[in-house]
Design a protein around this motif. Sequence first.
Motif, PDB file in Angstrom:
ATOM      1  N   SER A  68       0.793  -0.858  -0.217  1.00 19.70           N
ATOM      2  CA  SER A  68       0.121  -0.155   0.201  1.00 19.70           C
ATOM      3  C   SER A  68       0.281   1.232   0.570  1.00 19.70           C
ATOM      4  O   SER A  68       0.562   2.058   0.712  1.00 19.70           O
ATOM      5  N   GLY A  70       1.999   2.294  -2.878  1.00 23.58           N
ATOM      6  CA  GLY A  70       1.786   2.965  -3.843  1.00 23.58           C
ATOM      7  C   GLY A  70       1.911   2.391  -5.142  1.00 23.58           C
ATOM      8  O   GLY A  70       1.709   3.251  -6.590  1.00 23.58           O
ATOM      9  N   LYS A  71       2.712   1.388  -5.434  1.00 21.33           N
ATOM     10  CA  LYS A  71       3.471   0.399  -6.431  1.00 21.33           C
ATOM     11  C   LYS A  71       2.489   0.213  -7.722  1.00 21.33           C
ATOM     12  O   LYS A  71       2.661   0.684  -8.110  1.00 21.33           O
ATOM     13  N   SER A  72       1.306   0.104  -7.307  1.00 18.67           N
ATOM     14  CA  SER A  72       0.198  -0.230  -9.029  1.00 18.67           C
ATOM     15  C   SER A  72       0.065   0.710  -9.355  1.00 18.67           C
ATOM     16  O   SER A  72       0.269   1.118 -10.619  1.00 18.67           O
ATOM     17  N   THR A  73      -0.360   1.783  -7.944  1.00 17.39           N
ATOM     18  CA  THR A  73      -0.648   3.099  -9.012  1.00 17.39           C
ATOM     19  C   THR A  73       0.745   3.944  -9.925  1.00 17.39           C
ATOM     20  O   THR A  73       0.476   3.804 -10.869  1.00 17.39           O
ATOM     21  N   MET A  86      -5.582  -0.417  -4.938  1.00 18.83           N
ATOM     22  CA  MET A  86      -6.539  -0.638  -4.030  1.00 18.83           C
ATOM     23  C   MET A  86      -7.737   0.019  -3.197  1.00 18.83           C
ATOM     24  O   MET A  86      -7.379   0.975  -4.162  1.00 18.83           O
ATOM     25  N   GLU A  88      -9.683   2.098  -1.950  1.00 17.49           N
ATOM     26  CA  GLU A  88      -9.782   3.478  -0.190  1.00 17.49           C
ATOM     27  C   GLU A  88     -10.404   3.092   0.518  1.00 17.49           C
ATOM     28  O   GLU A  88     -10.018   3.175   1.279  1.00 17.49           O
ATOM     29  N   ARG A 191       8.104   8.535  -2.822  1.00 21.19           N
ATOM     30  CA  ARG A 191       7.054   8.979  -2.631  1.00 21.19           C
ATOM     31  C   ARG A 191       6.469  10.357  -1.805  1.00 21.19           C
ATOM     32  O   ARG A 191       7.321  10.018  -1.016  1.00 21.19           O
ATOM     33  N   ASP A 192       5.333  10.168  -2.246  1.00 20.30           N
ATOM     34  CA  ASP A 192       5.078  11.874  -0.821  1.00 20.30           C
ATOM     35  C   ASP A 192       6.814  13.089  -1.370  1.00 20.30           C
ATOM     36  O   ASP A 192       6.520  13.379   0.591  1.00 20.30           O
TER      37      ASP A 192
HETATM   38  P1  GDP Z   1       0.306  -0.663  -3.814  1.00 14.24           P
HETATM   39  O1  GDP Z   1      -0.468  -1.865  -2.853  1.00 14.24           O
HETATM   40  O2  GDP Z   1       1.629  -0.693  -2.489  1.00 14.24           O
HETATM   41  O3  GDP Z   1       0.507  -1.419  -4.709  1.00 14.24           O
HETATM   42  O4  GDP Z   1      -0.283   0.155  -3.575  1.00 14.24           O
HETATM   43  P2  GDP Z   1      -1.383   0.809  -4.495  1.00 14.24           P
HETATM   44  O5  GDP Z   1      -1.140   1.484  -5.455  1.00 14.24           O
HETATM   45  O6  GDP Z   1      -2.895  -0.152  -4.530  1.00 14.24           O
HETATM   46  O7  GDP Z   1      -1.935   1.865  -3.379  1.00 14.24           O
HETATM   47  C1  GDP Z   1      -2.109   2.096  -2.150  1.00 14.24           C
HETATM   48  C2  GDP Z   1      -3.500   3.113  -1.791  1.00 14.24           C
HETATM   49  O8  GDP Z   1      -2.017   3.983  -1.432  1.00 14.24           O
HETATM   50  C3  GDP Z   1      -4.387   3.752  -3.383  1.00 14.24           C
HETATM   51  O9  GDP Z   1      -5.343   3.650  -2.245  1.00 14.24           O
HETATM   52  C4  GDP Z   1      -3.650   4.440  -3.521  1.00 14.24           C
HETATM   53  O10 GDP Z   1      -4.750   5.864  -4.125  1.00 14.24           O
HETATM   54  C5  GDP Z   1      -3.508   5.518  -2.768  1.00 14.24           C
HETATM   55  N1  GDP Z   1      -1.813   5.546  -3.013  1.00 14.24           N
HETATM   56  C6  GDP Z   1      -1.857   5.294  -4.538  1.00 14.24           C
HETATM   57  N2  GDP Z   1      -0.359   6.256  -4.841  1.00 14.24           N
HETATM   58  C7  GDP Z   1      -0.154   7.327  -3.736  1.00 14.24           C
HETATM   59  C8  GDP Z   1       0.886   7.899  -3.756  1.00 14.24           C
HETATM   60  O11 GDP Z   1       1.920   8.360  -4.489  1.00 14.24           O
HETATM   61  N3  GDP Z   1       0.490   8.848  -2.248  1.00 14.24           N
HETATM   62  C9  GDP Z   1      -0.183   8.889  -1.219  1.00 14.24           C
HETATM   63  N4  GDP Z   1      -0.351   8.944  -0.114  1.00 14.24           N
HETATM   64  N5  GDP Z   1      -0.904   7.434  -2.050  1.00 14.24           N
HETATM   65  C10 GDP Z   1      -0.648   6.626  -2.948  1.00 14.24           C
END
Ligand code: GDP
Length: 683
Positions: A68, A70-73, A86, A88, A191-192
Motif C-alpha cells: 500500500s 502506491g506501487k501498483s498506482t 487498492m 481506498e 514518494r510523497d
Molecule cells: P500498492 O499496494 O503498493 O500497490 O499500492 P496501491 O497502488 O494499491 O495504492 C494504495 C493506496 O495508496 C491507494 O488508495 C492509492 O490511491 C494510494 N496512493 C497511490 N499512490 C499514492 C501516493 O503517491 N501518495 C499517497 N499518499 N497515496 C497514494
Amino acid sequence: QATSNTLPTLNGHASNVHPTSGSEAVDRLQIINDEKQFTQDLTSQIEQWGMRDAGFDYNIVSVFGSQSTGKSTLLNRLFGTTFDVMDESKRQQTTKGIWMCKGKGANTMVMDVEGTDGRERGEDQDFERKSALFSLASSEVLIVNIWEHQVGLYNGANMGLLKTVFEVNLGLFGGKKAQDVGRTLLLFVIRDHIQTPLENLQATLTTDLQRIWEGLSKPAELQDCQLADYFDLTFTTLPHKVLAADKFEAEVKQLSKRFTDKEHPGYIFKPVYHKRIPADGVAFYMEGIWEQVQSNKDLDLPTQQELLAQFRCDEISATAVAEFNEQAKSQRRPIEAGRVVEGLGEMMRSWRNHALARYDKDASRYHQGVYKRKRTDLTATMDSTLSPLFLGQLKNLHKSCLVAFKKEMLDGLRGEDYSFADVVLKARQTCEGTFTVGAKEALVEGADWTWEDELELLKEEMESVGNQCRKDETKKMINNIERGVKKHLAGPVELHLNKGSPLMWDNVLRAFREILGKAEEAYLAKAKAFNCTEEENALSLAAVRQRSWQALRAKIDEQTADAVILSKLRGHFEERFRYDEHGVPRVWTPEDDIDGVYKEAKDQTLDLIPLYAKISPKDKSLEYSLPSSSDSLDSSSTEEFDFPSTLIIFSEVKVDEIGKRFRRDADTHFVEAKRSTVASIAQ
Ligand code: GDP
Ligand code: MG
C-alpha cells in the motif's frame, strides 16, 4: 478474502481477463499465484502481446516495496498498465503473487509484486523473500518504492528484506563475475516527497545500502566484491499524489519518458542491464528461476541461462534437423541405386545452409557458449547424414568415370592410325577431369571430407585397365608382325630349300635375319607410342623372335614333310640321272654306264639328306640362337621351348627312313632305265 473478483481457472491461476476499466478487456497474467505456482500461459501471453519474435528487443521491470505504498498506482501511471489498485474504502490487499502486464506501446514486461512487509500475507515472509529474489534475478530494473518518511528507517523501508535478498542473491551467483551476470539497476522512487532535498535522501539511502552490503555474509571468493560491481543506483522523487496531484501527474509523466525515450539522458533500460534472454525464451527462463528460488536450489543465473539455452537450442535444432532429414532422404535412393546425382553438392549445401540459417535465426540469441556448442553438434549431425551421400556419389562417380574411360579408350583404338599413348592419355585426362569436377561439386564447405583418395583409387584402376589394354594391343601388334614375318619368309625359304645347295641354310638364315630385323624395327617403332616399359619391350621382342623362329620352323617343316622332301630328292636325283650335264634328257644305250651314273646321282642325292636334317649354316656367324624356355608375353603358351631341338629337322631314324624311301624311288628309275635299253635293243 475469498471474495476476490477473479475466477480461479483449472490450473489454479486467475483469469487473465480483467473486467474493470470499461469497454476494453486488458491482458494481464498472474505469473505466480497464491499457491506459489508458476503459470503455464506466459509463452502464449508473450505471443499474444506480439513479443515472441522480439529477440532482445524488450525489457523487464519490476517493483519492490512495502504494501500500500502506491506501487501498483505508480506502475500503471508509468507504463499504462492495469494492475489492481487498492480500493481506498476497503484498504485490503490487492495484489496477490506476481502479475505481469505489457507496457503500453512498448515491449516492456512489467511485474507487479505483492507488497513486502509481511502484512499482506500475514507472517509469510518466505513468499515475500522469494518474490523479491525472483524479481531481482529476473528484472533489468527493480523499482524500489519508498516513502520519504521511510528513508532512514531500517525496518520501515524494508532494508532488512533487501539485505536478505542481496545476501541470497550474491550467494546464489556462486562466484560468477558480475559482468557475466549482467548488472541490475535499482531505481529508488521516493514518494510523497515534500521537504528533504533529493541529495540528502540519496546520501542517506546510499549509506544505508553500503552498510547493508558491508554487513552481508559473502562467499569467501567474493569477499572483496562491491555493491557497485552488481548494482547501479538511481534516485528520484515524486510529489504527494493527493496534496500535489497536478505536480504528481506531471512528474510521473516525466519519469515515464525515461523508460521509453532512448535519447533521454536519464534513459533507464540501458543495454548493460539486459539479461540477454530472447523473448521467446523468457517464460522458460523465468520459470527456471522461480523453480530454483522455490526449491532453494542455487540461483545460478548463468546456469539457468545455459539450461534454457540447451533446452531451446535443442528444440530449434531438432526442428531444423527434421526438415533437413526429409530433404537428405530424397537423394538416398538414387545414390544407393548407383546413380551420380546431378548437382548433389549444391543440394546438400543448400539443405545444410538452410538448416543452419534457421537455427541461427532463433538460437543465436541464447547463451553464446551453448548456442555455439549446439551449432557444432547440429553441423556434425548433418554432416554425418550427408557423408554417406557424398561417399556414395564418389563411388558412383568413380564407376561411371571408369566406364567412360574404357569406352573412350576403345573408341580411340578402333581406327588404324592412332598413338596408343595419346589415346590413353586423353582418356585419362577426360576421366580425371570429370571425376574431379564431380567430386568437388559434391563437397560441402566445413565438412571434413576428402575425395583425393577415391581419385587415387580411380587412377590405379585406370592404370590397370590401361595396362591390360596395352598388353592386348601389344599382343595384337605382335600377331600382326608374326603374320608379316610368315608372309615374307615363305618365298625365300621355299626357294632356298628347293635348291638343296650346301649354302642352303646360310641363305635361309640370312633371309630370316633380314626379315626378323625388319620386324623388330617395326615393333620398336610402334612400341614407342605404347609407352611400353623396357621390360615389356624386352619381353615383346623375345616373343617376336621366338614366334618368327617358330614361323620359320613351320615353313621348314612344311617344306620337309615326307612327300615334299621325297619329291625334292627325286627331283634332284632325276636332274642328275635322267638329264645330262647340259640338261638334255638321256636316252640310254647299252654302251652307257648306267650303273655309274646311277650311283653318282644317288649318292649325291643321299648326301642331301643330312644337309636337310639339321639347320646348320656353313658360315658360323649366321648361326641363330634363342634362349630356351624364353619368357613369352603369351602367358597361355606354357609349353617348353627348347631351341637346340628346333635346329634338328630329321632325327637319325628319320634320315634312315627317308634314305630308304628315296632309294626305292631311285631304284625304280634305275630299273626303268635298264628296261628302256633292253627295249631299244629289242626294237
Ligand atoms: P500498492 O499496494 O503498493 O500497490 O499500492 P496501491 O497502488 O494499491 O495504492 C494504495 C493506496 O495508496 C491507494 O488508495 C492509492 O490511491 C494510494 N496512493 C497511490 N499512490 C499514492 C501516493 O503517491 N501518495 C499517497 N499518499 N497515496 C497514494
Ligand atoms: Mg499493489
